[in-house]
Scaffold this motif. Structure first.
Motif, PDB file in Angstrom:
ATOM      1  N   ASN A  14       0.944  -1.096   0.163  1.00 14.77           N
ATOM      2  CA  ASN A  14      -0.146  -0.003  -0.060  1.00 14.77           C
ATOM      3  C   ASN A  14       0.840   1.174   0.029  1.00 14.77           C
ATOM      4  OD1 ASN A  14      -2.522  -1.458   0.083  1.00 14.77           O
ATOM      5  ND2 ASN A  14      -2.362  -1.754   2.203  1.00 14.77           N
ATOM      6  N   VAL A  15       1.721   1.510  -0.831  1.00 15.02           N
ATOM      7  CA  VAL A  15       2.681   2.612  -0.884  1.00 15.02           C
ATOM      8  C   VAL A  15       1.930   3.372  -1.985  1.00 15.02           C
ATOM      9  CG1 VAL A  15       5.127   3.447  -1.876  1.00 15.02           C
ATOM     10  CG2 VAL A  15       5.034   1.170  -0.373  1.00 15.02           C
ATOM     11  N   SER A  16       1.683   4.406  -1.474  1.00 12.91           N
ATOM     12  CA  SER A  16       0.814   5.168  -2.298  1.00 12.91           C
ATOM     13  C   SER A  16       1.011   6.932  -2.281  1.00 12.91           C
ATOM     14  CB  SER A  16      -0.543   5.037  -2.352  1.00 12.91           C
ATOM     15  OG  SER A  16      -1.353   5.309  -1.174  1.00 12.91           O
ATOM     16  N   SER A  17       1.842   7.117  -1.174  1.00 14.03           N
ATOM     17  CA  SER A  17       2.255   8.451  -1.097  1.00 14.03           C
ATOM     18  C   SER A  17       3.530   9.132  -1.430  1.00 14.03           C
ATOM     19  CB  SER A  17       2.115   8.897   0.512  1.00 14.03           C
ATOM     20  OG  SER A  17       3.248   8.314   1.400  1.00 14.03           O
ATOM     21  N   ALA A  18       4.063  10.123  -1.891  1.00 15.32           N
ATOM     22  CA  ALA A  18       5.216  10.636  -2.150  1.00 15.32           C
ATOM     23  C   ALA A  18       6.364  10.035  -1.267  1.00 15.32           C
ATOM     24  CB  ALA A  18       5.245  11.981  -2.336  1.00 15.32           C
ATOM     25  N   LYS A  19       6.173  10.195   0.048  1.00 15.64           N
ATOM     26  CA  LYS A  19       7.070  10.108   1.047  1.00 15.64           C
ATOM     27  C   LYS A  19       7.444   8.671   1.050  1.00 15.64           C
ATOM     28  CE  LYS A  19       8.388  10.553   6.124  1.00 15.64           C
ATOM     29  NZ  LYS A  19       7.656  10.841   7.042  1.00 15.64           N
ATOM     30  N   SER A  20       6.359   7.739   1.085  1.00 18.96           N
ATOM     31  CA  SER A  20       6.655   6.396   1.102  1.00 18.96           C
ATOM     32  C   SER A  20       7.088   5.652   0.011  1.00 18.96           C
ATOM     33  CB  SER A  20       5.193   5.601   1.721  1.00 18.96           C
ATOM     34  OG  SER A  20       4.315   5.653   0.721  1.00 18.96           O
ATOM     35  N   GLY A  21       6.788   6.297  -1.150  1.00 16.78           N
ATOM     36  CA  GLY A  21       7.347   6.053  -2.348  1.00 16.78           C
ATOM     37  C   GLY A  21       8.748   6.366  -2.470  1.00 16.78           C
ATOM     38  N   ALA A  22       9.055   7.736  -1.952  1.00 15.43           N
ATOM     39  CA  ALA A  22      10.716   7.890  -2.068  1.00 15.43           C
ATOM     40  C   ALA A  22      11.655   7.139  -1.038  1.00 15.43           C
ATOM     41  CB  ALA A  22      10.793   9.350  -1.683  1.00 15.43           C
ATOM     42  N   ASN A  58      10.831   4.140   0.253  1.00 12.33           N
ATOM     43  CA  ASN A  58      10.976   2.697  -0.489  1.00 12.33           C
ATOM     44  C   ASN A  58      11.439   2.380  -1.749  1.00 12.33           C
ATOM     45  OD1 ASN A  58       9.133   0.678   1.378  1.00 12.33           O
ATOM     46  ND2 ASN A  58       7.878   2.484   1.421  1.00 12.33           N
ATOM     47  N   GLY A  59      11.309   3.442  -2.558  1.00 10.09           N
ATOM     48  CA  GLY A  59      11.840   3.333  -3.835  1.00 10.09           C
ATOM     49  C   GLY A  59      13.577   3.369  -3.668  1.00 10.09           C
ATOM     50  N   ALA A  60      14.062   4.148  -2.835  1.00  6.12           N
ATOM     51  CA  ALA A  60      15.443   4.349  -2.656  1.00  6.12           C
ATOM     52  C   ALA A  60      16.017   3.293  -2.018  1.00  6.12           C
ATOM     53  CB  ALA A  60      15.721   5.706  -1.650  1.00  6.12           C
ATOM     54  N   TRP A  61      15.497   2.593  -1.078  1.00  8.78           N
ATOM     55  CA  TRP A  61      16.156   1.555  -0.414  1.00  8.78           C
ATOM     56  C   TRP A  61      16.199   0.124  -1.249  1.00  8.78           C
ATOM     57  CZ3 TRP A  61      14.252  -3.222   0.353  1.00  8.78           C
ATOM     58  CH2 TRP A  61      12.929  -3.430   0.932  1.00  8.78           C
ATOM     59  N   ILE A  62      15.237   0.089  -1.954  1.00  8.83           N
ATOM     60  CA  ILE A  62      14.774  -1.032  -3.121  1.00  8.83           C
ATOM     61  C   ILE A  62      16.114  -0.870  -3.936  1.00  8.83           C
ATOM     62  CG2 ILE A  62      13.448  -2.111  -4.820  1.00  8.83           C
ATOM     63  CD1 ILE A  62      11.091  -1.392  -3.107  1.00  8.83           C
ATOM     64  N   SER A  63      16.157   0.447  -4.808  1.00 14.10           N
ATOM     65  CA  SER A  63      17.038   0.380  -5.629  1.00 14.10           C
ATOM     66  C   SER A  63      18.563   0.177  -4.916  1.00 14.10           C
ATOM     67  CB  SER A  63      17.155   1.884  -6.350  1.00 14.10           C
ATOM     68  OG  SER A  63      17.853   2.046  -7.510  1.00 14.10           O
ATOM     69  N   VAL A  64      18.570   0.824  -3.748  1.00 18.49           N
ATOM     70  CA  VAL A  64      20.125   0.572  -3.189  1.00 18.49           C
ATOM     71  C   VAL A  64      20.539  -0.922  -3.125  1.00 18.49           C
ATOM     72  CG1 VAL A  64      21.521   1.182  -1.296  1.00 18.49           C
ATOM     73  CG2 VAL A  64      20.319   2.904  -2.378  1.00 18.49           C
ATOM     74  N   ALA A  65      19.479  -1.451  -2.497  1.00 17.38           N
ATOM     75  CA  ALA A  65      19.571  -2.938  -2.329  1.00 17.38           C
ATOM     76  C   ALA A  65      20.265  -3.666  -3.631  1.00 17.38           C
ATOM     77  CB  ALA A  65      18.631  -3.419  -1.412  1.00 17.38           C
ATOM     78  N   ILE A  66      19.135  -3.376  -4.643  1.00 16.23           N
ATOM     79  CA  ILE A  66      19.447  -4.219  -5.661  1.00 16.23           C
ATOM     80  C   ILE A  66      20.738  -4.065  -6.406  1.00 16.23           C
ATOM     81  CG2 ILE A  66      18.782  -4.161  -8.301  1.00 16.23           C
ATOM     82  CD1 ILE A  66      15.791  -3.687  -7.282  1.00 16.23           C
ATOM     83  N   MET A  97      17.872   8.112  -7.633  1.00 17.34           N
ATOM     84  CA  MET A  97      16.866   7.700  -8.981  1.00 17.34           C
ATOM     85  C   MET A  97      15.873   6.915  -8.276  1.00 17.34           C
ATOM     86  SD  MET A  97      19.868   6.562 -11.884  1.00 17.34           S
ATOM     87  CE  MET A  97      18.470   6.098 -12.893  1.00 17.34           C
ATOM     88  N   GLY A  98      15.986   5.895  -7.426  1.00 17.82           N
ATOM     89  CA  GLY A  98      15.022   5.001  -6.957  1.00 17.82           C
ATOM     90  C   GLY A  98      14.005   5.829  -6.143  1.00 17.82           C
ATOM     91  N   ALA A  99      14.473   6.841  -5.332  1.00 17.82           N
ATOM     92  CA  ALA A  99      13.452   7.584  -4.767  1.00 17.82           C
ATOM     93  C   ALA A  99      12.685   8.414  -5.837  1.00 17.82           C
ATOM     94  CB  ALA A  99      14.331   8.911  -3.920  1.00 17.82           C
ATOM     95  N   VAL A 121       8.767   8.010  -6.146  1.00 19.37           N
ATOM     96  CA  VAL A 121       7.623   9.102  -5.842  1.00 19.37           C
ATOM     97  C   VAL A 121       6.667   8.971  -7.186  1.00 19.37           C
ATOM     98  CG1 VAL A 121       7.180  11.516  -6.060  1.00 19.37           C
ATOM     99  CG2 VAL A 121       9.071  10.605  -4.610  1.00 19.37           C
ATOM    100  N   ALA A 122       6.991   8.910  -8.347  1.00 19.07           N
ATOM    101  CA  ALA A 122       6.244   8.851  -9.523  1.00 19.07           C
ATOM    102  C   ALA A 122       5.337   7.675  -9.542  1.00 19.07           C
ATOM    103  CB  ALA A 122       7.129   9.006 -10.746  1.00 19.07           C
ATOM    104  N   MET A 123       5.928   6.359  -9.188  1.00 19.45           N
ATOM    105  CA  MET A 123       4.784   5.103  -9.030  1.00 19.45           C
ATOM    106  C   MET A 123       4.130   5.140  -7.965  1.00 19.45           C
ATOM    107  SD  MET A 123       8.171   2.533 -10.129  1.00 19.45           S
ATOM    108  CE  MET A 123       7.040   0.948 -10.017  1.00 19.45           C
TER     109      MET A 123
END
Length: 137
Positions: free
Chosen positions: A72-80, A82-90, A120-122, A126-128
């Protein structure tokens, strides 16, 4: 799981990834890869393989979209976040393996790339997340 929402969000993620990726490529990676191509001409492509890059980007954003839907990630803050940590991990795994097995990377590149990947992930996150939020209404 809402496949329609995941697919639409994935398209937004691919577009956002390429938009932000082009900027970082021109600002940092283009010169780095050119110097690596000179140093390792039998290993590095003269130009990036766009098809492979597109496939990898689609896979990454699709997995992120599935995660965002389930979490249920649907806000800019949670998107940034989660996007950042997922991208860094990958990219920590990918770059760590590359650094362990080749002479193409070093710790400076590894850390710089993780920073860029996080930003970039952040941005993509946010967009996603924005699209997830819009499609959830």
């Amino acid at each position: 799981m809402d496949l329609r929402k995941i697919l639409i969000t994935s398209v937004v993620g691919v577009v956002a990834s390429f938009a932000v990726g082009i900027g970082f490529y021109m600002a940092y990676y283009q010169n780095l890869f050119a110097s690596l191509q000179e140093e390792f001409p039998n290993v590095m492509n003269e130009e990036p393989n766009f098809a492979v890059g597109l496939i990898v980007t689609i896979a990454q954003v699709f997995l992120v979209a599935m995660y965002f839907d389930k979490s249920n990630v649907s806000s800019a803050k949670s998107g940034a976040i989660n996007g950042a940590w997922i991208s860094v991990a990958i990219w920590a795994v990918a770059n760590g393996n590359m650094m362990a097995m080749t002479k193409l990377t070093n710790m400076s590149y590894f850390l710089t790339d993780l920073g860029i990947s996080g930003v970039m992930g952040a941005v993509v996150g946010v967009a996603m997340a924005w699209m997830m939020g819009r499609l959830s209404k």
